[in-house]
Write a protein that holds these residues in place. Structure first.
Motif, short mmCIF file in Angstrom:
data_model
loop_
_atom_site.label_atom_id
_atom_site.label_comp_id
_atom_site.label_asym_id
_atom_site.label_seq_id
_atom_site.Cartn_x
_atom_site.Cartn_y
_atom_site.Cartn_z
N ASP A 111 21.02 28.70 41.09
CA ASP A 111 20.63 29.43 42.15
C ASP A 111 19.23 30.26 41.77
N HIS A 112 18.19 30.17 42.74
CA HIS A 112 16.89 30.95 42.53
C HIS A 112 16.94 32.17 43.17
N VAL A 113 16.51 33.27 42.56
CA VAL A 113 16.65 34.71 43.03
C VAL A 113 15.36 35.16 43.17
N ILE A 114 14.97 35.67 44.28
CA ILE A 114 13.68 36.64 44.53
C ILE A 114 14.07 37.99 44.88
N GLY A 121 18.44 46.24 38.53
CA GLY A 121 19.87 45.83 38.68
C GLY A 121 19.86 44.32 38.61
N SER A 122 18.96 43.72 39.52
CA SER A 122 19.11 42.42 39.56
C SER A 122 18.51 41.73 38.43
N CYS A 123 17.78 42.49 37.43
CA CYS A 123 17.24 41.80 36.22
C CYS A 123 18.32 41.80 35.36
N CYS A 124 19.51 42.72 35.27
CA CYS A 124 20.52 42.59 34.52
C CYS A 124 21.40 41.66 34.78
N THR A 125 21.72 41.55 36.19
CA THR A 125 22.78 40.57 36.50
C THR A 125 22.17 39.15 36.34
N ARG A 126 20.82 38.99 36.23
CA ARG A 126 20.45 37.70 35.96
C ARG A 126 20.23 37.02 34.74
N GLY A 127 20.53 38.23 33.77
CA GLY A 127 20.42 37.95 32.28
C GLY A 127 19.48 38.38 31.40
N HIS A 152 7.81 43.45 38.47
CA HIS A 152 7.26 42.19 37.91
C HIS A 152 8.01 41.95 36.78
N MET A 153 9.34 41.42 36.93
CA MET A 153 10.01 40.93 35.80
C MET A 153 10.51 39.66 36.16
N ALA A 155 12.68 35.75 34.70
CA ALA A 155 13.73 35.18 33.93
C ALA A 155 14.02 33.79 34.41
N ASN A 156 14.61 32.92 33.84
CA ASN A 156 15.19 31.64 34.49
C ASN A 156 15.75 31.74 35.81
N ASN A 157 15.05 31.30 36.68
CA ASN A 157 15.59 31.07 38.28
C ASN A 157 15.35 32.48 38.74
N PHE A 158 14.69 33.29 38.17
CA PHE A 158 14.55 34.60 38.78
C PHE A 158 13.21 35.12 38.71
N TYR A 159 12.83 35.63 39.89
CA TYR A 159 11.62 35.97 40.41
C TYR A 159 11.47 37.45 40.74
N GLY A 160 11.39 38.46 39.64
CA GLY A 160 11.98 39.73 39.95
C GLY A 160 10.81 40.81 40.58
N GLY A 161 11.09 41.17 41.43
CA GLY A 161 10.27 42.39 42.22
C GLY A 161 8.87 41.80 43.13
N ASN A 162 8.43 42.78 43.66
CA ASN A 162 7.15 42.56 44.33
C ASN A 162 6.57 43.81 44.68
#
Length: 357
Positions: A111-114, A121-127, A152-153, A155-162
């Motif tokens: 699943d893709h997460v933005i 925290g989302s960065c950690c859980t996304r791997g 702005h971090m 990973a695969n299927n993860f678009y972290g922060g704005n």
């Protein structure tokens, strides 16, 4: 950079798993494999049925959630220390919102997460590894080569922060578009009761954010209980995967630090309020009590996890402040999808400078 991160992770693992030769850990045989808990009922909007009011927690999942939540907490506290000297720019911490780990427990890795601006925290859980996150914060490397920082971090299927508060919504799909096209999208509002320094009651006539999707069905969830978040996310994901369209989730949560580095956290709320929330709905303690009281883990076992996590965070922080800074000529890299020749006017404005670090 990747080799350095890999080496750091390897060293962290050795710190965690190596124990003194004269130390013996005795595992109890009296642990329960799982336990069933009553969880708070969700408020519903345009829905006839919501998530279940009971949830099963296995010992394996409980230990996994506990370790991840402690990692998120300790990493945030360490970032708070580093921002006094080593972190420049914005740094949005999420301590207090660790139960949002339950979001990942209800999703698939594909699943893709933005994420929002409060994305560590989302960065950690996304791997993403802790060294890659802290190194990104110090600007010395990391998951975005030190060019992204706190918000702005990736990973695969993860678009972290704005950098724009709330802009992650339309980046995924705007509410109206998602409803018109019946898109499989979950919109998540982590309602920590304050928009920057203003309470939601002072800013909005209608604070039922789970109803703000208009034609999009909504859920309001206890965002301080990891099991509530997990079960609600599973239901929302199944709803979307079945072709019924988008869903909106409001997670009632809280964060203990201020909005960002410039907010002490008590300029717009009282110490008593923060302390009251810490004592009554501390997400890590709520999970810990459930596990210990239902024989899913012992206090000693969870303390051992706490020690391991602290060592991991300390080693990651040391890595993040000691690795060499990227050379100055790399500041404008990754601006384009491919590297254009330097002859193109303005393609690399730093080419005339030389790194002295």
């Amino acid at each position: 950079m990747r080799k350095m991160l890999a080496a750091a992770v390897s060293s962290l693992l050795s710190v965690v798993i190596q124990k003194p030769a004269n130390r013996v850990l005795v595992a109890s045989c009296n642990y329960s494999n799982d336990a069933t808990f009553e969880i708070k009922k969700c408020d519903l909007y345009r829905l006839e049925e919501g998530p279940p009011v009971t949830a099963v927690l296995t010992r394996e999942d409980g230990l996994k959630y506990y370790r991840m939540m402690q990692t998120v907490r300790r990493m945030g506290l360490k970032a708070d220390q580093l921002k006094q000297k080593f972190i420049r720019g914005f740094c949005h911490l999420c301590d207090g919102q660790e139960a949002c780990v339950g979001l990942e427990a209800g999703l698939n890795p594909t699943d893709h997460v933005i994420a929002s601006c409060r994305a560590h925290g989302s960065c950690c859980t996304r791997g993403l590894s802790v060294p890659s996150i802290l190194a990104e914060l110090t600007g010395r490397g990391g998951c975005a080569e030190g060019e992204g920082g706190s918000m702005h971090m990736y990973a695969n299927n993860f678009y972290g922060g704005n950098g724009i508060v709330g802009a992650q919504g339309p980046l995924g799909a705007a509410y109206n578009m998602a409803a018109v096209w019946n898109l499989p999208c979950i919109f998540i509002c982590e309602n920590n009761r304050y928009g920057m320094g203003t309470s939601v009651e002072r800013a909005a006539a209608n604070t039922d954010y789970y109803k703000r999707g208009n034609f999009i069905p909504g859920l309001r969830v206890d965002g301080m209980e990891v099991l509530c978040v997990r079960e609600a996310t599973k239901v929302a994901a199944d709803y979307c995967r079945s072709g019924k369209g988008p869903k909106l989730m409001e997670l009632l949560t809280y964060h203990y630090h201020g909005h960002s580095m410039s907010h002490p956290g008590i300029s717009y709320r009282t110490r008593e309020e923060v302390q009251s929330l810490r004592s009554k709905s501390h997400p890590i303690m709520l999970l810990k009590d459930k596990m210990v009281n239902n024989k899913l883990a012992s206090i000693e076992e969870l303390k051992e996890i706490d020690v391991e996590v602290r060592k991991e965070i300390d080693a990651a922080a040391q890595f993040a402040i000691t690795i060499p800074e990227p050379p100055l000529e790399e500041l404008s890299c990754h601006t384009y999808s491919t590297n254009p020749p330097f002859e193109i006017h303005g393609a690399n404005q730093w080419i005339r400078f030389k790194s002295v670090s």
